[in-house]
Design a protein around this motif. Structure first.
Motif, PDB file in Angstrom:
ATOM      1  N   SER A 272      74.846  12.354  49.475  1.00 32.03           N
ATOM      2  CA  SER A 272      73.781  12.185  48.484  1.00 32.03           C
ATOM      3  C   SER A 272      74.258  11.271  47.377  1.00 32.03           C
ATOM      4  O   SER A 272      75.451  11.176  47.091  1.00 32.03           O
ATOM      5  CB  SER A 272      73.367  13.540  47.891  1.00 32.03           C
ATOM      6  OG  SER A 272      74.442  14.141  47.190  1.00 32.03           O
TER       7      SER A 272
ATOM      8  N   VAL B 115      75.387  16.928  53.967  1.00 34.53           N
ATOM      9  CA  VAL B 115      74.863  15.562  54.004  1.00 34.53           C
ATOM     10  C   VAL B 115      75.368  14.803  52.776  1.00 34.53           C
ATOM     11  O   VAL B 115      75.779  15.399  51.786  1.00 34.53           O
ATOM     12  CB  VAL B 115      73.321  15.540  54.046  1.00 34.53           C
ATOM     13  CG1 VAL B 115      72.824  16.208  55.318  1.00 34.53           C
ATOM     14  CG2 VAL B 115      72.715  16.201  52.809  1.00 34.53           C
TER      15      VAL B 115
ATOM     16  N   HIS C  67      70.690  12.377  55.025  1.00 35.34           N
ATOM     17  CA  HIS C  67      71.334  11.972  53.785  1.00 35.34           C
ATOM     18  C   HIS C  67      70.258  11.601  52.758  1.00 35.34           C
ATOM     19  O   HIS C  67      69.117  11.289  53.118  1.00 35.34           O
ATOM     20  CB  HIS C  67      72.270  10.785  54.029  1.00 35.34           C
ATOM     21  CG  HIS C  67      73.243  11.029  55.142  1.00 35.34           C
ATOM     22  ND1 HIS C  67      74.191  12.018  55.101  1.00 35.34           N
ATOM     23  CD2 HIS C  67      73.407  10.406  56.351  1.00 35.34           C
ATOM     24  CE1 HIS C  67      74.906  12.005  56.212  1.00 35.34           C
ATOM     25  NE2 HIS C  67      74.445  11.031  56.989  1.00 35.34           N
TER      26      HIS C  67
ATOM     27  N   ALA D  52      78.495   8.844  53.874  1.00 35.71           N
ATOM     28  CA  ALA D  52      78.101   9.399  55.165  1.00 35.71           C
ATOM     29  C   ALA D  52      79.175   9.159  56.223  1.00 35.71           C
ATOM     30  O   ALA D  52      79.420  10.018  57.081  1.00 35.71           O
ATOM     31  CB  ALA D  52      76.771   8.789  55.604  1.00 35.71           C
TER      32      ALA D  52
ATOM     33  N   ALA E  54      68.513   8.866  56.844  1.00 34.76           N
ATOM     34  CA  ALA E  54      68.560   9.147  55.406  1.00 34.76           C
ATOM     35  C   ALA E  54      67.172   8.944  54.833  1.00 34.76           C
ATOM     36  O   ALA E  54      66.362   8.187  55.380  1.00 34.76           O
ATOM     37  CB  ALA E  54      69.563   8.231  54.702  1.00 34.76           C
TER      38      ALA E  54
END
Length: 289
Positions: A114, A112, A86, A261, A63
Motif C-alpha cells: 500500500s 498486500v 495492492h 509488491a 492493484a
C-alpha cells in the motif's frame, strides 16, 4: 502491474488517470465510478475500458488506485485488500479513526502493498530534503503552513472538502513532512480556529521538539502556498519547492508500490502511516473550539 482506477472526479482526471496511462510498468485495466457516464468518458480519454461493476474491476486487477472522497475510499480499500489487491490510496486515508484502522488492518492481514499519496513525500526536492533533515536530526522547532484558496479551483465543488475543511484536506500534507523529521506526535497541545476554515495547531513530538501548523482552504488566492521551516542546531532550513507535477509525483508513488509488491518491503507512507495521520487529525479536530 494491472491497475484499475476507482473514481472519475477532478483528481482522477488531473492526476490518477494520466499517471496510470503514462506509466511504462502499468497495464491500466479500467475505470469504475459512481457515475457510469463519467467512467465511460474518462476511460475513452485514457485508452482503457469502463466497468459497471466495481468487483469485476477488482477481480481483473493486481492493484487498485482510489481517487474518491475519503469516506468512500476506506470501505472500497478494505474490499480490494480483502481480495488480495495492492492499494494506491489518497490522503486522508479516512475521516474517522475506525475506518482508517479497518484499511490498515486489512492491508496487514492480507500482506498486500500500500501507498498513500502524500505529495511532498513523492515529489523531487521535498522528498530528498525531508530524508536529509530526518537523517541530520537536532531540530528544535518547526512551522508548517498549507494555505489554499478552494474557491475557483478544480475542487471548488468538492462536498467533503467544504464539510471537513483544511484540517482534513491539507493537514495530512503538513503531518507527512513533520513526522519523519521531528518524530511522532505525542500530543496535540493546542488547536484553535481563524478566519474561514483556518486551523492553528501546536504539536509536541516524541523527540521533545514542538511544531506549529497553520492550515486553510479559504485564503485569498495571492496568499496561497505551502511552506515548512525547521530551526535547530544546524540553523534554519526551508523545504524546497518542486518542479514535479501531481502526475509525475504520482508516477513515483506507483514505482514505490510496484517495488513494495515485488520485495515485500513496506514504504514509509503505507496504510499504517495513513492511519497514524488520521489519528492525529482526529485528536486535533476534537480539541478545536
Amino acid at each position: 502491474m494491472r491497475i484499475g482506477l476507482l473514481g472519475t472526479g477532478p483528481w482522477a482526471l488531473l492526476a490518477y488517470a494520466p499517471a496510470l496511462h503514462g506509466h511504462p510498468e502499468v497495464d491500466f485495466t479500467g475505470i469504475w465510478g459512481r457515475r457510469p457516464e463519467a467512467a465511460g468518458a474518462l476511460a475513452d480519454r485514457f485508452g482503457t475500458r469502463p466497468y459497471a461493476d466495481v468487483d469485476a474491476l477488482i477481480a481483473d486487477s493486481d492493484a487498485i488506485a482510489i481517487a474518491l472522497p475519503p469516506a468512500v475510499q476506506a470501505p472500497l480499500a478494505v474490499r480490494a485488500a480483502r481480495a488480495g489487491r495492492h492499494l494506491l490510496l489518497d490522503k486522508p486515508l479516512a475521516v474517522d479513526v475506525a475506518a482508517a484502522r479497518e484499511v490498515a488492518d486489512a492491508v496487514r492481514e492480507t500482506d498486500v502493498a500500500s501507498a498513500v499519496f502524500f505529495t511532498s513525500r513523492f515529489a523531487d526536492g521535498p522528498r530528498a530534503w525531508i530524508a536529509e533533515q530526518a537523517r541530520k536530526g537536532g531540530w528544535f522547532t518547526a512551522h508548517a503552513s498549507w494555505i489554499g484558496a478552494l474557491d475557483g479551483g478544480p475542487f471548488a465543488n468538492s462536498p467533503w472538502r467544504h464539510e471537513k475543511g483544511a484540517l482534513w484536506d491539507v493537514g495530512p500534507h503538513a503531518l507527512s513532512v513533520l513526522l519523519p523529521v521531528l518524530g511522532d506526535v505525542r500530543e496535540v497541545a493546542a488547536a484553535t480556529t481563524g478566519p474561514g476554515d483556518t486551523v492553528h495547531l501546536v504539536l509536541r513530538h516524541d523527540a521533545g521538539t514542538s511544531s506549529t501548523v497553520t492550515l486553510t482552504l479559504t485564503a485569498p488566492g495571492p496568499a496561497s502556498g505551502a511552506a515548512v521551516e525547521l530551526r535547530g542546531a544546524h540553523g534554519v532550513t526551508a523545504m524546497p519547492s518542486s518542479e514535479d507535477t501531481p502526475v509525475s509525483a504520482l508516477r513515483r508513488m506507483i514505482d514505490t508500490l510496484i517495488d513494495s509488491a515485488r520485495t515485500g518491503r513496506a514504504h514509509d507512507c503505507d496504510a499504517a502511516f495513513g492511519l497514524r495521520v488520521t489519528q492525529i487529525l482526529d485528536e486535533a479536530a476534537r480539541r478545536l473550539p
